[in-house]
Design an enzyme around this catalytic site. Structure first.
Site, PDB file in Angstrom:
ATOM      1  N   SER A  29       0.827  -1.042  -0.111  1.00  0.00           N
ATOM      2  CA  SER A  29       0.073   0.110   0.032  1.00  0.00           C
ATOM      3  C   SER A  29       0.868   1.327   0.097  1.00  0.00           C
ATOM      4  CB  SER A  29      -0.985  -0.014   1.160  1.00  0.00           C
ATOM      5  OG  SER A  29      -1.718  -1.244   1.376  1.00  0.00           O
ATOM      6  N   ARG A  33       1.404   4.423  -2.981  1.00  0.00           N
ATOM      7  CA  ARG A  33       1.139   5.440  -2.697  1.00  0.00           C
ATOM      8  C   ARG A  33       2.420   6.404  -2.942  1.00  0.00           C
ATOM      9  NH1 ARG A  33      -2.368   2.317  -0.667  1.00  0.00           N
ATOM     10  NH2 ARG A  33      -4.581   3.338   0.296  1.00  0.00           N
ATOM     11  N   GLY A 101      -6.014  -4.015  -7.935  1.00  0.00           N
ATOM     12  CA  GLY A 101      -6.913  -2.957  -7.690  1.00  0.00           C
ATOM     13  C   GLY A 101      -6.540  -1.614  -6.946  1.00  0.00           C
ATOM     14  N   ARG A 129     -13.403  -7.228 -11.577  1.00  0.00           N
ATOM     15  CA  ARG A 129     -13.435  -6.661 -10.084  1.00  0.00           C
ATOM     16  C   ARG A 129     -14.475  -5.322 -10.399  1.00  0.00           C
ATOM     17  NH1 ARG A 129      -8.352  -6.659  -6.661  1.00  0.00           N
ATOM     18  NH2 ARG A 129      -9.691  -6.009  -5.017  1.00  0.00           N
ATOM     19  N   SER A 174     -13.723   0.815   2.540  1.00  0.00           N
ATOM     20  CA  SER A 174     -12.612   0.590   1.380  1.00  0.00           C
ATOM     21  C   SER A 174     -11.623   1.706   1.324  1.00  0.00           C
ATOM     22  CB  SER A 174     -13.120   0.435  -0.024  1.00  0.00           C
ATOM     23  OG  SER A 174     -12.048   0.568  -0.943  1.00  0.00           O
ATOM     24  N   ASP A 327      -6.867  -8.439   4.252  1.00  0.00           N
ATOM     25  CA  ASP A 327      -6.245  -9.045   3.424  1.00  0.00           C
ATOM     26  C   ASP A 327      -5.519 -10.330   3.803  1.00  0.00           C
ATOM     27  OD1 ASP A 327      -6.364  -7.721   1.318  1.00  0.00           O
ATOM     28  OD2 ASP A 327      -4.628  -6.198   1.698  1.00  0.00           O
ATOM     29  N   ARG A 358     -12.531 -14.695  -2.297  1.00  0.00           N
ATOM     30  CA  ARG A 358     -11.701 -15.371  -1.141  1.00  0.00           C
ATOM     31  C   ARG A 358     -12.280 -16.241  -0.362  1.00  0.00           C
ATOM     32  NH1 ARG A 358      -7.184 -10.591  -0.427  1.00  0.00           N
ATOM     33  NH2 ARG A 358      -5.872 -10.918  -2.259  1.00  0.00           N
ATOM     34  N   ARG A 403      -2.569 -14.294  -2.623  1.00  0.00           N
ATOM     35  CA  ARG A 403      -2.773 -14.519  -1.172  1.00  0.00           C
ATOM     36  C   ARG A 403      -3.167 -15.897  -1.116  1.00  0.00           C
ATOM     37  NH1 ARG A 403      -0.888  -9.740   0.723  1.00  0.00           N
ATOM     38  NH2 ARG A 403      -1.975  -7.690  -0.117  1.00  0.00           N
TER      39      ARG A 403
HETATM   40  C1  S3P Z   1      -5.678  -1.512  -0.125  1.00  0.00           C
HETATM   41  C2  S3P Z   1      -7.041  -1.556   0.518  1.00  0.00           C
HETATM   42  C3  S3P Z   1      -7.648  -2.914   0.436  1.00  0.00           C
HETATM   43  C4  S3P Z   1      -6.762  -3.951   0.381  1.00  0.00           C
HETATM   44  C5  S3P Z   1      -5.807  -3.868  -0.750  1.00  0.00           C
HETATM   45  C6  S3P Z   1      -4.842  -2.711  -0.320  1.00  0.00           C
HETATM   46  C7  S3P Z   1      -4.963  -0.220  -0.378  1.00  0.00           C
HETATM   47  O1  S3P Z   1      -8.664  -2.731  -0.430  1.00  0.00           O
HETATM   48  O2  S3P Z   1      -7.388  -5.142   0.329  1.00  0.00           O
HETATM   49  O3  S3P Z   1      -5.168  -4.978  -0.666  1.00  0.00           O
HETATM   50  O4  S3P Z   1      -3.905   0.055  -0.403  1.00  0.00           O
HETATM   51  O5  S3P Z   1      -5.691   0.787  -0.096  1.00  0.00           O
HETATM   52  P1  S3P Z   1     -10.271  -2.163  -0.461  1.00  0.00           P
HETATM   53  O6  S3P Z   1     -10.058  -0.962  -0.401  1.00  0.00           O
HETATM   54  O7  S3P Z   1     -10.931  -2.735  -1.489  1.00  0.00           O
HETATM   55  O8  S3P Z   1     -10.673  -2.889   0.995  1.00  0.00           O
END
Ligand code: S3P
Length: 451
Positions: A29, A33, A101, A129, A174, A327, A358, A403
Site C-alpha cells: 500500500s 502511494r 485493484g 472486479r 474501502s 487481506d 476469497r 494470497r
Molecule cells: C488497499 C486496500 C484494501 C486491500 C488492498 C490494499 C490499499 O482494499 O484489500 O490489498 O492499499 O488501499 P479495499 O480498499 O478494496 O478494501
C-alpha cells in the site's frame, strides 16, 4: 500465470521447525502511494524499501505514462520526478494495471480531476472486479467513465475540466475508494470530505500530510470525516517504506503452525489500521513478541519474534476488526484449520470482490484438504482439525490470487500430506521473494511437475 502465461504448480510438504530471519518486502500500500504521490509533486521524491512486486511495477510504469520520471537506482531504491498536482499528461497508451485493484483505483482517482482522458485495463482477475465503487464518487467531481457492463475494466475515464469539491460517505469500508476520492480532491478547489463509518488503512492520510497537504478530521453523523484542502503544493519527500504486515503474515503464520519454529521478522509496520490479524493470533494463544517498537517513515514499526508453543485455539473474530485485517483472512482461515475448535469470521463480504472471491477460494481449497467449512455471503466458519492435523493431500486453485496461493502453500508445511497449488505465479504480484524467503527458514516448498 507466469510471464510466459503458463501456470506454475507448486507443492508444500510437512517441514522441520522454521528458524531464522524473514526480511519481508516493503509494504504494498505504501509503495503504490509513494510512487503516485511522488508523481504529484514538483521535484524529486526518493523512495527506499519499495516493494518490487509486479503490482507496484505496473504503477511505476503508469506514472511514467502520465509524465513522471520514475527511475530505479538499486534494490528498492527509486526516485520519482513528479509533474505536480493537476500536471498529469494524457497517456498515449492504455494503462495496464495487471492484477492490482489498488493501482488502478488510486491512479483513477489521481487523474480524475485533470482534463485528460485515459483508458485502463488489467488481467482477467482485475477485469472482473467492480470499478463502479470508484467511478460513482469520481462522477461527483465531474469525471466521466465508460467501461464494460457491471462497471468493469477495460474502462476509459475523462477527467473533469472544472472539478468541484465533493462530500462523500463511503458505502463500503474501502481504503481504495477513500484514497481515490482524496487523490481526486487534490486538484479540486475548496474542501473535499470523505466520511468513513469503519476505519480502513490510513496510509493515504498519513502520507498526504507528510507530502504537505492539509487534512483535518471531524466526527460526522455518518462516521469520521476526513477533510482535505484542495490544490495544495505537494513537497517531494524521502519515503522509507516499512515492511509489509500482510506479507509478514505468511512466515508468521507458518511458524505458528509448524511445531518447534522460532523466527524473527524485523521492521514490520504496526500501523493500527493493519494489525487485526496480529490481535487475532494473540487471541488464539500465539506467542508473538513485538520488540524495539519505533517510528520509521511516519509509520510505527517493530521487530517480531514468533515462536510455536503449541496448538492454537479457535476464536470469533469481531466483525469490527475485519477492515484492519481484510487481506489476512485467507491465511487466518488456514491457521484456523490447524487450531483446536471453531473459528468464525463475520462481516467479511468484501472478500468476495478481492483478487478472487476469497471466501469461495478458501472454502473449496480447505474442504479439498479435509477441513470442515461453513460459509454465508458474509462469513466463513472453519472447524479446526486440532491435534489430529489437517489431512491435506489435495490441490487448491489459486485463481490468479497471490494470497490464496501463499496461504495454501503455508498450509502444506503443517498438513499430514503435501498441498499443491495449481498456479503459484501470482505470488510475484506482492511477494516476489516468497519462495526464497520461506526456503531460507527451512520450509519445504517446491515447483511441482505439471499434470
Ligand atoms: C488497499 C486496500 C484494501 C486491500 C488492498 C490494499 C490499499 O482494499 O484489500 O490489498 O492499499 O488501499 P479495499 O480498499 O478494496 O478494501
Amino acid at each position: 500465470m507466469s510471464a510466459h502465461g503458463q501456470p506454475v504448480p507448486m507443492i508444500a510438504s510437512l517441514s522441520p521447525p522454521l528458524s531464522g530471519i524473514a526480511e519481508v518486502p516493503g509494504d504494498k500500500s505504501v509503495s503504490h502511494r509513494s510512487l503516485i504521490l511522488g508523481a504529484l509533486t514538483v521535484g524529486e521524491t526518493r523512495i527506499s524499501g519499495l516493494l518490487e512486486g509486479q503490482d507496484v511495477l505496473d504503477t511505476a510504469s503508469a506514472m511514467r505514462a502520465f509524465g513522471a520520471e520514475v527511475i530505479r537506482h538499486g534494490p528498492g531504491a527509486w526516485t520519482v520526478r513528479g509533474v505536480g498536482v493537476g500536471g498529469f499528461a494524457e497517456p498515449d497508451r492504455v494503462i495496464d494495471c495487471g492484477n492490482s485493484g489498488t493501482g488502478v483505483r488510486l491512479i483513477m482517482g489521481a487523474m480524475a480531476t485533470t482534463p485528460i482522458t485515459a483508458t485502463f485495463t488489467g488481467d482477467a482477475s482485475l477485469c472482473s472486479r467492480p470499478m463502479g465503487r470508484i467511478t460513482a464518487p469520481l462522477a461527483l467531481f465531474g469525471t466521466r467513465a465508460v467501461g464494460r457492463s457491471g462497471g468493469r475494466l477495460p474502462m476509459t475515464l475523462v477527467g473533469a475540466a472544472n472539478p468541484v469539491p465533493v462530500r462523500y460517505a463511503l458505502p463500503v469500508p474501502s481504503a481504495q475508494v477513500k484514497s481515490a476520492v482524496l487523490l481526486a480532491g487534490l486538484n479540486a478547489p475548496g474542501e473535499t470530505v470523505v466520511i468513513e463509518a469503519e476505519a480502513t488503512r490510513d496510509h493515504t492520510e498519513r502520507m498526504l500530510r507528510g507530502f504537505g497537504a492539509h487534512l483535518g478530521f471531524e466526527d460526522a453523523p455518518e462516521g469520521r470525516a476526513i477533510i482535505l484542502s484542495g490544490q495544495p503544493e505537494l513537497v517531494p519527500q524521502s519515503v522509507a517504506v516499512p515492511r509489509d504486515p500482510s506479507s509478514a503474515a505468511f512466515p508468521v503464520c507458518a511458524a505458528l503452525m509448524v511445531p518447534g519454529s522460532d523466527i524473527r521478522v524485523p521492521g514490520v509496520s504496526r500501523n493500527p489500521t493493519r494489525d487485526g490479524l496480529y490481535r487475532t493470533l494473540l487471541d488464539m494463544g500465539a506467542d508473538i513478541a513485538f520488540e524495539n517498537p519505533r517510528d520509521e517513515g511516519g509509520e510505527p514499526v517493530a521487530d517480531l519474534r514468533v515462536r510455536h508453543t503449541g496448538t492454537l485455539r479457535g476464536v470469533e473474530v469481531p466483525p469490527e476488526r475485519a477492515a484492519s485485517m481484510i487481506d489476512e483472512f485467507p491465511i487466518l482461515s488456514v491457521v484456523a484449520a490447524t487450531a483446536e475448535g471453531v473459528t468464525v469470521m463475520r462481516g467479511v463480504r468484501e472478500l468476495r470482490v478481492k483478487e478472487s472471491d476469497r471466501i469461495d477460494a478458501m472454502a473449496r481449497g480447505l474442504e479439498a484438504c479435509g477441513v470442515r467449512i461453513e460459509e454465508t455471503e458474509d462469513s466463513l466458519t472453519v472447524h479446526g482439525c486440532g491435534a489430529g492435523g489437517v489431512p491435506g493431500g489435495a490441490t487448491a486453485e489459486s485463481r490468479l490470487d497471490h494470497r490464496i496461493a501463499m496461504s495454501f502453500l503455508c498450509l502444506g508445511l503443517a498438513a499430514r500430506a503435501p498441498v499443491t497449488v495449481d498456479d503459484g505465479s501470482p505470488i510475484a504480484t506482492s511477494f516476489p521473494v516468497f519462495e526464497a524467503l520461506m526456503a531460507g527458514l527451512g520450509a519445504d516448498i517446491r515447483h511441482a511437475a505439471a499434470d
